[in-house]
Design a protein around this motif. Structure first.
Motif, PDB file in Angstrom:
ATOM      1  N   THR A  11      41.453  63.690 -95.775  1.00 52.52           N
ATOM      2  CA  THR A  11      41.903  62.739 -95.180  1.00 52.52           C
ATOM      3  C   THR A  11      43.580  63.294 -94.209  1.00 52.52           C
ATOM      4  OG1 THR A  11      41.088  60.799 -96.125  1.00 52.52           O
ATOM      5  CG2 THR A  11      43.998  60.959 -94.957  1.00 52.52           C
ATOM      6  N   LEU A  12      43.133  64.864 -94.672  1.00 50.31           N
ATOM      7  CA  LEU A  12      44.743  65.186 -94.470  1.00 50.31           C
ATOM      8  C   LEU A  12      44.315  66.244 -93.268  1.00 50.31           C
ATOM      9  CD1 LEU A  12      47.696  66.619 -94.107  1.00 50.31           C
ATOM     10  CD2 LEU A  12      46.485  68.056 -95.646  1.00 50.31           C
ATOM     11  N   GLU A  13      43.131  66.672 -93.473  1.00 46.74           N
ATOM     12  CA  GLU A  13      42.471  66.967 -92.092  1.00 46.74           C
ATOM     13  C   GLU A  13      42.597  66.705 -90.865  1.00 46.74           C
ATOM     14  OE1 GLU A  13      38.445  70.373 -90.951  1.00 46.74           O
ATOM     15  OE2 GLU A  13      38.868  69.146 -92.949  1.00 46.74           O
ATOM     16  N   ALA A  14      41.636  65.746 -90.850  1.00 52.19           N
ATOM     17  CA  ALA A  14      41.943  64.178 -89.996  1.00 52.19           C
ATOM     18  C   ALA A  14      43.135  63.890 -89.688  1.00 52.19           C
ATOM     19  CB  ALA A  14      41.153  63.075 -90.231  1.00 52.19           C
ATOM     20  N   ALA A  15      43.590  63.370 -90.251  1.00 49.58           N
ATOM     21  CA  ALA A  15      44.972  62.819 -89.443  1.00 49.58           C
ATOM     22  C   ALA A  15      45.695  64.154 -89.195  1.00 49.58           C
ATOM     23  CB  ALA A  15      45.945  62.456 -90.911  1.00 49.58           C
ATOM     24  N   VAL A  23      39.320  61.696 -86.043  1.00 46.64           N
ATOM     25  CA  VAL A  23      40.611  62.343 -85.428  1.00 46.64           C
ATOM     26  C   VAL A  23      40.347  61.372 -84.248  1.00 46.64           C
ATOM     27  CG1 VAL A  23      40.846  64.337 -83.446  1.00 46.64           C
ATOM     28  CG2 VAL A  23      39.578  64.651 -85.669  1.00 46.64           C
ATOM     29  N   VAL A  24      39.475  60.998 -83.940  1.00 50.64           N
ATOM     30  CA  VAL A  24      39.638  59.875 -82.897  1.00 50.64           C
ATOM     31  C   VAL A  24      40.313  58.277 -82.563  1.00 50.64           C
ATOM     32  CG1 VAL A  24      38.402  58.254 -81.249  1.00 50.64           C
ATOM     33  CG2 VAL A  24      37.241  61.035 -81.813  1.00 50.64           C
ATOM     34  N   VAL A  25      39.940  58.285 -84.142  1.00 52.70           N
ATOM     35  CA  VAL A  25      40.563  56.897 -84.847  1.00 52.70           C
ATOM     36  C   VAL A  25      42.041  57.632 -84.616  1.00 52.70           C
ATOM     37  CG1 VAL A  25      41.104  55.168 -86.938  1.00 52.70           C
ATOM     38  CG2 VAL A  25      38.524  55.709 -85.738  1.00 52.70           C
ATOM     39  N   CYS A  26      42.683  58.642 -85.594  1.00 52.91           N
ATOM     40  CA  CYS A  26      43.681  59.082 -86.012  1.00 52.91           C
ATOM     41  C   CYS A  26      44.996  58.946 -84.733  1.00 52.91           C
ATOM     42  CB  CYS A  26      43.945  60.707 -87.093  1.00 52.91           C
ATOM     43  SG  CYS A  26      43.478  60.012 -87.907  1.00 52.91           S
TER      44      CYS A  26
END
Length: 266
Positions: A68-72, A131-134
C-alpha cells in the motif's frame, strides 16, 4: 515544572485523554452486546493478544503495508508533479485557470468508487492501476492549495517586480513560489492522507492483484476475524498518520520560522 514537561503535558495529555475515553467507550459498548454478537467487536486488548501476537498475521500486515505504501507514494508523486504544474500554469493566465479549474473540481467531486471498476478494466489490477486511483484522489489539494498560495502573493510586491521588469520565471521563483510554500505544504499533507485512502480503497474494490491493506481488510472481513481486521485497520491509520506527520514536520522545518500557519509567532 520545566518547559519540556509543560510542553509534553500540553501536547500529549489532551489527545491521550481522548484516546482513553474512546477505549473506555469501546469496552462499554462491547460489555452490553449479547454474547453471540461480541465476536463482531473484538476487545482492544485482543488486537494485540490474538492478532499482532501471531507471527503470520504480523507478517501479512507488514507485507500489505509495504504494498500500500508503494502505491500511495508513487501516486502521491504523480499527483504532486501534475498538480503543481497545473497550479503554476493556472496562476499565469486567467484563461488557463478558467479552462482547467472546473476539471480540478471534477477530480474532487467524482465518486472514486464509480471509477475503480473502469480503472481495473482499463489498466488491470496491478501496481499501475492502484497508482492511478491514488493520483486521481490526491491531485485536487495539490492543485487548489498551491494555486491559492500563488494568487495570494502581496500586490505591492507584484508592483515592485513589475517596475523592475522581471520575467515571469523570476517572479515565480522569487515571489509566487515562496509566497505559496505554506499552502503547498498544506496541500502535501492533505494529499498524503488521501493517497493512502486511494491505495486502500482501490485495493479493496479491485479484489485481486498484490495484497495490500485494502485486500487484507476484505480478507479478514469475509472470515469475521475481527481482531485481525482491527489490527489491519490500525496499520492503515498509522500509515496515513506517519505520512501526514512527515510532511507536517517538513513544512515546519522549511517555513515554520516565518509562516504563522506553521509555527511562527503571530
Amino acid at each position: 515544572m520545566n518547559k519540556v514537561t509543560r510542553w509534553l503535558l500540553k501536547s500529549f495529555l489532551p489527545p491521550f485523554g481522548v484516546f482513553c475515553t474512546f477505549i473506555a467507550l469501546w469496552y462499554a459498548v462491547r460489555a452490553v452486546l449479547p454474547d453471540n454478537r461480541k465476536i463482531l467487536l473484538a476487545a482492544p486488548h485482543q488486537i494485540f493478544t490474538e492478532a499482532l501476537s501471531d507471527e503470520k498475521v504480523r507478517s501479512d500486515i507488514l507485507s500489505a503495508t509495504w504494498t500500500t505504501l508503494e502505491a500511495a507514494l508513487i501516486g502521491l508523486g504523480v499527483a504532486i508533479v501534475i498538480g503543481l504544474t497545473m497550479a503554476v500554469l493556472m496562476s499565469q493566465a486567467k484563461w488557463i485557470e478558467r479552462s482547467f479549474y472546473p476539471w480540478a473540481i471534477f477530480l474532487q467531486t467524482v465518486p472514486i468508487l464509480a471509477l475503480v471498476p473502469l480503472i481495473g478494466m482499463w489498466f488491470g489490477f496491478e501496481l499501475f492501476a492502484r497508482v492511478v486511483v491514488c493520483a486521481i484522489i490526491a491531485m485536487f489539494p495539490m492543485i487548489i492549495n498551491p494555486l491559492n498560495g500563488f494568487l495570494s502573493a502581496d500586490r505591492g510586491l507584484h508592483d515592485l517586480f513589475t517596475l523592475a521588469g522581471t520575467s515571469k520565471a523570476t517572479r515565480m521563483a522569487k515571489l509566487l513560489g515562496p509566497s505559496a510554500l505554506p499552502d503547498i505544504f498544506v496541500g502535501l499533507q492533505t494529499a498524503a492522507g488521501l493517497a493512502v485512502v486511494g491505495a486502500t480503497v482501490g485495493d479493496f474494490f479491485f479484489g485481486r492483484g498484490p495484497r495490500g491493506l485494502g485486500l487484507l481488510i476484505n480478507f479478514y472481513r469475509s472470515r469475521v476475524q475481527t481482531a485481525e481486521l482491527f489490527a489491519t485497520i490500525l496499520a492503515t491509520c498509522l500509515l496515513g498518520l506517519v505520512i501526514f506527520w512527515f510532511f507536517g514536520a517538513l513544512g515546519r522545518r522549511v517555513v515554520g520560522k516565518w509562516s504563522p500557519a506553521w509555527g511562527a509567532p503571530r
